[in-house]
Write a protein that holds these residues in place. Structure first.
Motif, PDB file in Angstrom:
ATOM      1  N   UNK A  82      -2.130   6.783   9.496  1.00  0.00           N
ATOM      2  CA  UNK A  82      -1.449   5.521   9.753  1.00  0.00           C
ATOM      3  C   UNK A  82      -2.210   4.730  10.807  1.00  0.00           C
ATOM      4  N   UNK A  83      -2.343   3.435  10.562  1.00  0.00           N
ATOM      5  CA  UNK A  83      -3.109   2.570  11.452  1.00  0.00           C
ATOM      6  C   UNK A  83      -2.273   2.041  12.595  1.00  0.00           C
ATOM      7  N   UNK A  84      -2.893   1.225  13.444  1.00  0.00           N
ATOM      8  CA  UNK A  84      -4.308   0.872  13.366  1.00  0.00           C
ATOM      9  C   UNK A  84      -5.210   1.935  13.974  1.00  0.00           C
ATOM     10  N   UNK A  85      -6.481   1.932  13.531  1.00  0.00           N
ATOM     11  CA  UNK A  85      -7.471   2.816  14.114  1.00  0.00           C
ATOM     12  C   UNK A  85      -8.288   2.046  15.128  1.00  0.00           C
ATOM     13  N   UNK A  86      -9.605   2.148  15.028  1.00  0.00           N
ATOM     14  CA  UNK A  86     -10.494   1.368  15.882  1.00  0.00           C
ATOM     15  C   UNK A  86     -10.722   0.029  15.195  1.00  0.00           C
ATOM     16  N   UNK A  87     -10.251  -1.038  15.813  1.00  0.00           N
ATOM     17  CA  UNK A  87     -10.200  -2.351  15.171  1.00  0.00           C
ATOM     18  C   UNK A  87     -11.247  -3.283  15.767  1.00  0.00           C
ATOM     19  N   UNK A  88     -11.887  -4.059  14.897  1.00  0.00           N
ATOM     20  CA  UNK A  88     -12.806  -5.102  15.344  1.00  0.00           C
ATOM     21  C   UNK A  88     -12.458  -6.407  14.640  1.00  0.00           C
ATOM     22  N   UNK A  89     -12.545  -7.514  15.376  1.00  0.00           N
ATOM     23  CA  UNK A  89     -12.416  -8.845  14.788  1.00  0.00           C
ATOM     24  C   UNK A  89     -13.820  -9.413  14.642  1.00  0.00           C
ATOM     25  N   UNK A  90     -14.205  -9.737  13.422  1.00  0.00           N
ATOM     26  CA  UNK A  90     -15.568 -10.176  13.132  1.00  0.00           C
ATOM     27  C   UNK A  90     -15.556 -11.535  12.443  1.00  0.00           C
ATOM     28  N   UNK A  91     -16.612 -12.275  12.638  1.00  0.00           N
ATOM     29  CA  UNK A  91     -16.808 -13.508  11.882  1.00  0.00           C
ATOM     30  C   UNK A  91     -17.910 -13.244  10.866  1.00  0.00           C
ATOM     31  N   UNK A  92     -17.561 -13.357   9.583  1.00  0.00           N
ATOM     32  CA  UNK A  92     -18.503 -13.067   8.508  1.00  0.00           C
ATOM     33  C   UNK A  92     -18.538 -14.238   7.532  1.00  0.00           C
ATOM     34  N   UNK A  93     -19.318 -14.043   6.473  1.00  0.00           N
ATOM     35  CA  UNK A  93     -19.438 -15.068   5.439  1.00  0.00           C
ATOM     36  C   UNK A  93     -19.192 -14.438   4.078  1.00  0.00           C
ATOM     37  N   UNK A  94     -18.372 -15.093   3.271  1.00  0.00           N
ATOM     38  CA  UNK A  94     -18.149 -14.696   1.887  1.00  0.00           C
ATOM     39  C   UNK A  94     -18.538 -15.872   1.004  1.00  0.00           C
ATOM     40  N   UNK A  95     -19.297 -15.593  -0.035  1.00  0.00           N
ATOM     41  CA  UNK A  95     -19.760 -16.651  -0.923  1.00  0.00           C
ATOM     42  C   UNK A  95     -18.703 -16.950  -1.977  1.00  0.00           C
ATOM     43  N   UNK A  96     -18.376 -18.230  -2.122  1.00  0.00           N
ATOM     44  CA  UNK A  96     -17.407 -18.670  -3.126  1.00  0.00           C
ATOM     45  C   UNK A  96     -18.101 -19.675  -4.036  1.00  0.00           C
ATOM     46  N   UNK A  97     -18.333 -19.254  -5.283  1.00  0.00           N
ATOM     47  CA  UNK A  97     -19.004 -20.085  -6.283  1.00  0.00           C
ATOM     48  C   UNK A  97     -20.294 -20.685  -5.732  1.00  0.00           C
ATOM     49  N   UNK A  98     -21.093 -19.805  -5.103  1.00  0.00           N
ATOM     50  CA  UNK A  98     -22.409 -20.185  -4.626  1.00  0.00           C
ATOM     51  C   UNK A  98     -22.452 -20.777  -3.239  1.00  0.00           C
TER      52      UNK A  98
END
Length: 425
Positions: free
Chosen positions: A142-158
């Motif tokens: 059961x969570x939470x475990x070791x948590x990180x808040x990250x800023x990433x990028x996901x590609x949506x239709x290129x």
């Protein structure tokens, strides 16, 4: 609100056909775009491995490859109606049969959905861990475990789009125990006399098995999309609008069939041979987990979080604990199966209610003594010192007056009198 889910499938082929037809109608009438993983793109996403010279797979950089022989699929997972309108649609892609993944869940919300109606990303991660537990029987803790808040990028239709990521991965051993762990230990000590920390090594082992899972939320042309992944980084995901839902609908049916067949292969619990139980061990085990679950849910509600039963209190293990207690009750009290089931139910509800109503009932000598007396009264109808409280609860439970103020007060007064008399001797 109407919700369709493939998490607990059962039924004949006509059931599947009806679901397929209804899903085609629902998704065909959807008046907002729905997104899923682009399996065709080689720039990112979740892919089957391509053959390489020599018969080996040749993964491309940044991709998460689905291993040969895995249960790879694209499947409609769930959808929900709110106030007569389709509120959201969720699809899943990848290897559902492996806790290693890769596996990605994409939920698209109707435009205009209020932000306060969206689940916290921490809860989205727990939903994915629930899926692995329900479908594969793997408890990642059961969570939470070791948590990180990250800023990433996901590609949506290129087009790359920024997304805030909540990542939950295994905690390092030796870190401070969570509030949930401390609560669990207090309850364990209260009902079984186990000293705090005695289960540390067992809990640490469970944590070490936890796999990293992440969830992120992004906006696409005014539409909110939530993405959850395991075994693939956010940058390895590319989304696109789903133009044809047929493979997702058929993928859902295929998954439902496989999960139903998996369930059918299990021997009925009442017919299984269980490990031998000594004395009142099974009764105590059921009480321990029930009280732990009850207090954990109460804490979640106080924190304004959705109530979530700990995974250790669900599924096969919970059913086996209950069955063991029922069998032992049948043996010790010479009761039928139905009578024993009702006795265990009454016992569990008695002690969970006491834990909620009396601050001394958990983590104190009086609490441990109360558990022992309720258990002995249940199994042997013993003339325990708390007999007035036992009889008061029996009246509450059998008469259907569980919420009647007068009956509740009489029951709690009987317990308080027992506690006072006990401390005076």
């Amino acid at each position: 609100m109407k919700r369709q889910s493939a998490s607990r499938p059962q039924g004949p082929e006509d059931f599947y056909a009806d679901h397929e037809e209804y899903s085609r109608q629902v998704l065909g009438d959807a008046d907002f775009p729905v997104y899923g993983v682009d399996r065709a793109s080689r720039g990112g996403g979740v892919h089957r491995a391509d053959p390489a010279p020599g018969g080996e797979s040749a993964p491309s950089s940044g991709d998460a490859e689905v291993a040969e022989g895995s249960q790879d699929s694209d499947a409609l997972a769930e959808y929900e109606f709110r106030s007569g309108e389709l509120g959201w649609v969720e699809v899943r892609s990848g290897d559902w049969s492996s806790a290693e993944g890769p596996y990605v869940t994409v939920r698209t919300y109707r435009p205009g959905t209020d932000a306060d109606r969206l689940p916290e990303l921490e809860d989205v991660v727990e939903d994915e861990r629930d899926r692995v537990f329900e479908q594969l029987g793997i408890d990642e803790g059961d969570g939470p475990g070791s948590v990180r808040a990250l800023r990433e990028w996901i590609t949506v239709e290129g087009e790359p789009r920024a997304v805030q990521i909540h990542e939950d991965r295994a905690r390092d051993e030796g870190r401070a125990r969570s509030a949930d762990r401390e609560l669990a230990e207090a309850v364990s000590e209260a009902v079984s006399g186990v000293e705090p920390g005695a289960e540390e090594s067992r809990g640490g082992a469970a944590e070490s098995r936890r796999k990293p899972v992440w969830a992120g939320r992004l906006r696409v042309d005014g539409i909110t999309v939530t993405v959850t992944g395991r075994g693939v980084p956010p940058g390895g995901i590319e989304l696109k609008r789903i133009e044809d839902f047929e493979r997702y609908i058929l993928g859902r049916t295929d998954l439902m069939r496989k999960l139903a067949a998996q369930q059918a292969r299990r021997v009925a619990l009442e017919e299984r041979e269980l490990p031998p139980v000594v004395g009142l061990e099974a009764h105590r085990a059921v009480v321990e987990h029930a009280v732990r679950e009850s207090l954990a849910i109460a804490a979640q509600i106080r924190d304004d979080r959705p109530p979530r039963v700990p995974r250790r209190s669900r599924g096969e293990a919970a059913a086996v604990r209950w069955e063991a207690a029922v069998r032992q009750q049948m043996k010790l009290a010479s009761e039928s199966r139905d009578e024993a089931g009702e006795s265990i139910t009454t016992m569990v509800n008695h002690l969970t209610r006491l834990a909620q109503q009396a601050d001394w009932a958990v983590g104190t000598p009086e609490g441990r003594a109360a558990v022992e007396e309720v258990v002995r009264y249940t199994a042997f109808a013993s003339e325990v010192p708390s007999l007035p409280a036992q009889r008061a609860w029996t009246r509450i439970w059998s008469d259907g007056t569980r919420n009647a103020t007068g009956a509740q007060e009489a029951w709690l007064t009987a317990w308080e009198q027992w506690r006072v008399e006990r401390t005076q001797h």
